[in-house]
Design an enzyme around this catalytic site. Sequence first.
Site, short mmCIF file in Angstrom:
data_model
loop_
_atom_site.label_atom_id
_atom_site.label_comp_id
_atom_site.label_asym_id
_atom_site.label_seq_id
_atom_site.Cartn_x
_atom_site.Cartn_y
_atom_site.Cartn_z
N PRO A 13 0.82 -1.22 0.00
CA PRO A 13 0.00 0.00 0.00
C PRO A 13 0.85 1.26 0.00
CG PRO A 13 -0.15 -1.13 2.12
CD PRO A 13 0.68 -2.00 1.23
N ASP A 14 0.37 2.33 -0.66
CA ASP A 14 1.08 3.61 -0.56
C ASP A 14 0.63 4.29 0.73
OD1 ASP A 14 -1.44 4.62 -1.08
OD2 ASP A 14 -0.96 5.44 -3.05
N PHE A 15 0.99 5.57 0.91
CA PHE A 15 0.59 6.26 2.14
C PHE A 15 -0.78 6.91 1.99
CE2 PHE A 15 4.88 7.41 4.30
CZ PHE A 15 5.04 6.08 4.62
N ARG A 16 -0.94 7.65 0.88
CA ARG A 16 -2.01 8.65 0.87
C ARG A 16 -3.25 8.28 0.07
NH1 ARG A 16 2.74 10.99 1.31
NH2 ARG A 16 3.06 12.40 3.06
N ASN A 87 11.00 5.02 -2.16
CA ASN A 87 10.52 3.74 -1.63
C ASN A 87 11.55 3.07 -0.75
OD1 ASN A 87 8.23 4.29 -2.96
ND2 ASN A 87 8.50 2.80 -4.61
N ILE A 88 11.01 2.35 0.22
CA ILE A 88 11.88 1.68 1.18
C ILE A 88 11.71 0.16 1.05
CG2 ILE A 88 12.05 3.57 2.83
CD1 ILE A 88 9.62 2.54 4.28
N ASP A 89 11.02 -0.26 -0.01
CA ASP A 89 10.75 -1.69 -0.18
C ASP A 89 11.87 -2.43 -0.90
OD1 ASP A 89 10.37 -1.12 -2.96
OD2 ASP A 89 8.27 -0.68 -2.60
N HIS A 105 14.89 7.79 0.97
CA HIS A 105 14.32 7.65 2.31
C HIS A 105 14.83 6.40 3.01
CE1 HIS A 105 10.84 10.53 1.03
NE2 HIS A 105 11.98 11.14 1.22
N CYS A 113 22.37 0.51 15.29
CA CYS A 113 22.03 0.48 16.71
C CYS A 113 21.78 1.92 17.17
CB CYS A 113 23.16 -0.15 17.52
SG CYS A 113 22.89 0.05 19.30
N CYS A 116 24.81 2.57 20.20
CA CYS A 116 26.24 2.66 19.90
C CYS A 116 26.51 3.01 18.43
CB CYS A 116 26.97 1.38 20.30
SG CYS A 116 26.59 -0.02 19.21
N CYS A 137 21.05 -4.85 19.60
CA CYS A 137 22.46 -4.84 19.18
C CYS A 137 23.21 -5.95 19.90
CB CYS A 137 23.05 -3.47 19.55
SG CYS A 137 24.81 -3.36 19.28
N CYS A 140 25.87 -3.93 22.38
CA CYS A 140 25.48 -3.11 23.54
C CYS A 140 24.03 -3.31 23.96
CB CYS A 140 25.75 -1.64 23.25
SG CYS A 140 24.48 -0.87 22.23
N GLY A 176 4.49 7.47 -9.91
CA GLY A 176 3.85 6.96 -8.69
C GLY A 176 4.18 7.70 -7.42
N THR A 177 4.16 9.02 -7.47
CA THR A 177 4.41 9.78 -6.25
C THR A 177 3.47 10.96 -6.14
OG1 THR A 177 6.00 11.20 -5.09
CG2 THR A 177 6.35 10.93 -7.45
N ARG A 202 -1.55 8.30 -10.93
CA ARG A 202 -3.01 8.24 -10.98
C ARG A 202 -3.59 9.64 -11.17
NH1 ARG A 202 -4.49 4.44 -6.65
NH2 ARG A 202 -4.26 2.80 -8.19
#
Length: 256
Positions: A13-16, A87-89, A105, A113, A116, A137, A140, A176-177, A202
């Site tokens: 899914p996207d965010f918005r 995207n972070i996927d 992003h 960590c 540390c 971690c 630590c 797509g943004t 879209r």
Amino acid sequence: MAGAGISTPSGIPDFRSPGSGLYSNLQQYDLPYPEAIFELTFFFHNPKPFFALTKELYPGRYRPNITHYFLRLLHDKGLLLRLYTQNIDGLERAGIPASKLVEAHGTFASATCMVCRRSFPGEDFRADVMADRLPRCPVCTGVVKPDVVFFGEPLPERFWLHTVDFPLADLLLVLGTSLEVEPFASLSEAVRSSVPRLLINRDLVGPFVSCPRGRDVAQLGDVVGSVKRLVKLLGWMEEMQDLVQRETEKLDAWGT
Ligand code: CNA
């Protein structure tokens, strides 16, 4: 420039997008407000919602779709100067080398960590994330956070490549943004004014609405249909089908 809309056809899914977007579906995470999931103060108070989302998006659960393979084809043909993604996927990694990618992003592929600051491959914590255990971690015992950029955190250094890339570009594709998140969104205005900008989305967004340029083109509608149309116009359909088939067979063989 790419955003969450290129991965919705892969099932993420996207965010918005109203109804289907992540921000409309966060009730299960018990957050004070949707953006809190990417805020450090909330993370230190309660990291569980973010790790529930991490479990969803961890690399390996989803497959690239034709949009990712189109970007890959641009690279294979030597036409891709750089791919800037929000995207972070990690789906752009399918065949596009790290040197051509700016994951603005961040990513789940590595983690740090929070005490540390040691860095680890994200893969080291897969078992913890999947078992709903907080990744700790090994040195630590601090909580280890995937290197996804939270609100207020600096963007990865590679983002600065934009100062070199955008003045060099001779075509800007925006896919797509919603172009709502800064500073990423403003990159769309960093190409020379004579450079055509093609929006595949879209709906009409950002400077395509607020300060359109004479050579802007918008292909509105579903990204998959739009990309297929472009691939057809370029005469690349056969190559595209071959690429998708090859890559799908590889993923099948790996059981992904
Ligand atoms: P966004 O703000 O959710 O906007 C997505 C845009 O894509 C909207 O304009 C949608 O209308 C459009 N869209 C969605 N699906 C389609 C489709 N099938 N065809 C055509 N258009 C479509 O997402 P942005 O990327 O602009 O916002 C930036 C945030 C979203 C970044 O910080 C990301 O990390 C974050 N995000 C990433 C993912 C991911 O990695 N796949 C998923 C959800 C959110």
